[in-house]
Every structure is written in structure tokens, then in C-alpha cells.
Scaffold this motif. Structure first.
Motif: not given
Length: 295
Positions: A206-224
Motif C-alpha cells: 500500500f502507498s501511505v504518505n509516499g512510502k510503500v507499506i506491506n501489510i499481511p493479508i489472509s483469506g480462504s481462497l488462493k489461486s494461481n
């Protein structure tokens, strides 16, 4: 001595009637023209011209050989014309590799315009998210998304690849609309997992105040498969992060709704890669110019 040059001198001598006139056409001397004819006669073992101080007449064999020379020289000229035409006209097979979603939603429309302009070019388009090698996998052109590693290939930068966040109106009505990047932790995220299917931790940038912040996510569906994730988002299974070009029509149809637009990931670089070749064929040269002017 050059056999074709000697044939040419012989034919011109017959047509013009003298060594002097044919010498002018070939930008040489009458003596050199005479040497060409003598060379032919020695090469063939038969006389071509009966020469006197005032005239030159074809022998019986010379008449037949003259016709043969006309045919041979015409074929040589035709082959040169064919080679020149091949050099100038885009034609033949062009083998291209591109990532799947980029090929579907960015490349194919431009490629169709190129093929209408150059109908003699046959395109072999291979869409895959795996890393391919220009030489080992026998490609003329490869499209790369993301930062490039150092290589000996030539790279042409194209328009950046924009990613956006989106979800269906149904999902957002039920689960709420995230207002900040941190809110994403509370939501079902549709995860693209091709790079490392065994990976347990997934991050979205995510771009926050000109910086890139990586935030952990989760979910029930993954796909290639990115198209599967887009369809899953339409079905209300969660929030997706996919290319804008892929989701724009779904958003226009109100099947998806863009979110977190003030915090979008940095656009990813896109490059066109090809091998260095001083004698670049027209099909490749014209494709590179067409793509770089269109994308």
C-alpha cells in the motif's frame, strides 16, 4: 575470374555488338571485356564468338549459350530482388511470451492492430506467468512485469502496469468498506499464489504518505489464476488486488467496486525484451516499434 561477371560481359557484348560499348555499361575497359569472353570460352571449352577486325558473330553454340546466360542472369536478379523484399517486408513467424493477464487485457488488442497492418506476420503468442528464457525457450520477444534483473538482452520500457483493490457491492454491503490499509486485516482477501504456492504469509503493498507499506493479508481462497480471482471477487468471496486493465470493465458494469484508491500499490514496471541483433529482421523491428509506440 568471376563467372557471373563474365556471363554479363558476354551478354552485353552480344546486345551492343562490341567490346567497347559493353565496357561502358560495365564501367571497365574493352580489353577487360575481351578477357571475360576468353575466360568463358576457356571455361566451356567451346568458342562463343567468331571475331574479326570489323565484327563479332555468335557461333552456333554461342547462340544457345547466350539464351542460357539470359535465363541465368534473370534468375540471379530475381533472387536478389527476393532477398531485398524479404529484408524490407515484415513476414514470417514471431514467437512472443507474456504474463497471462497482461496478454489478455493489455497486449491482445494492440497485437491485433499490428497483425492487421502486417498480415504476412504469423504470431505465436504464449501466455504464462512462469519465467521464460528468450534463447532456451526460443522466443523472439518476452514481456516482463516488475524490476528487471541484469541480462544481456535489450529492454524497452513500456507503460506501467497499475494494480487496484476491488470487491463486489454484495461483499462490501455485508462486511463493510475498508477505509485504511490496516482495515484489510479484517477482510477476506483473494490471494494470488503462483510465485510460491507453499508460502504461508502473504503481503499486499500500500502507498501511505509516499512510502510503500506491506501489510499481511489472509483469506480462504488462493489461486494461481488471476481471472479466477476476478470472478471470485464478483461472486462476493472477498477483496482482490488485480490489474486495473483487467477489472475496469467489471467496475464499469457495477459488478465490482474500487476501494482504498488513496493507497494504491506502486505501478509495476513493464519491459519488452529481445536479443541484440545487428541484422534485425523486419518482422521484429516493426513489432518493437509498433509496441513501444502503442503501449
Amino acid at each position: 575470374m568471376d563467372l557471373l561477371r563474365s556471363m554479363e560481359a558476354f551478354v552485353l557484348t552480344v546486345k551492343t555488338g562490341s567490346f567497347a560499348a559493353s565496357a561502358i555499361s560495365l564501367n571497365t575497359s574493352p580489353q577487360m571485356i575481351a578477357k571475360y569472353v576468353v575466360f568463358l570460352e576457356d571455361y566451356l571449352g567451346l568458342k562463343l564468338l567468331n571475331r574479326t577486325t570489323r565484327s563479332q558473330k555468335l557461333t552456333e553454340f554461342g547462340k544457345q549459350y547466350y539464351e542460357k546466360c539470359l535465363f541465368i542472369l534473370d534468375e540471379v536478379k530475381s533472387s536478389k530482388t527476393l532477398a531485398q523484399k524479404f529484408i524490407e517486408e515484415p513476414k514470417g513467424r514471431l514467437r512472443i511470451s507474456a504474463p497471462v493477464s497482461y496478454g489478455h487485457f493489455n497486449l491482445i488488442s494492440v497485437l491485433s492492430r499490428f497483425m492487421r497492418c502486417y498480415p504476412k506476420v504469423n504470431v505465436d503468442l504464449q501466455l504464462s506467468d512462469r519465467y521464460v528464457d528468450l534463447v532456451k525457450d526460443d522466443f523472439d520477444i518476452v514481456f516482463r512485469i516488475g524490476e528487471l534483473s541484469n541480462s544481456s538482452y535489450i529492454a524497452r520500457k513500456l507503460n506501467s502496469y497499475k494494480l487496484i483493490f476491488a470487491a463486489s457491492p454484495t461483499y462490501l454491503a455485508k462486511n463493510g468498506i475498508p477505509a485504511t490499509p490496516n482495515d484489510i486485516k479484517k477482510h477476506q482477501c483473494l490471494i494470488y499464489q503462483y510465485v510460491n504456492p507453499t508460502k504461508k504469509d502473504y503481503l499486499w503493498p500500500f502507498s501511505v504518505n509516499g512510502k510503500v507499506i506491506n501489510i499481511p493479508i489472509s483469506g480462504s481462497l488462493k489461486s494461481n489464476d488471476t481471472l479466477a480471482l476476478a470472478n471470485a471477487a464478483v461472486e462476493g468471496l472477498g477483496i482482490t488486488m488485480l490489474p486495473q486493465s483487467m477489472l475496469s470493465e467489471l467496475i464499469h458494469q457495477n459488478k465490482l467496486f474500487p476501494i482504498l484508491q488513496d493507497f494504491l500499490p506502486p505501478a509495476r514496471e513493464v519491459h519488452l525484451l529481445y536479443k541484440s541483433d545487428k541484422q534485425q529482421l523486419p518482422k521484429l523491428k516493426m513489432f518493437i516499434e509498433f509496441i513501444t509506440n502503442s503501449m
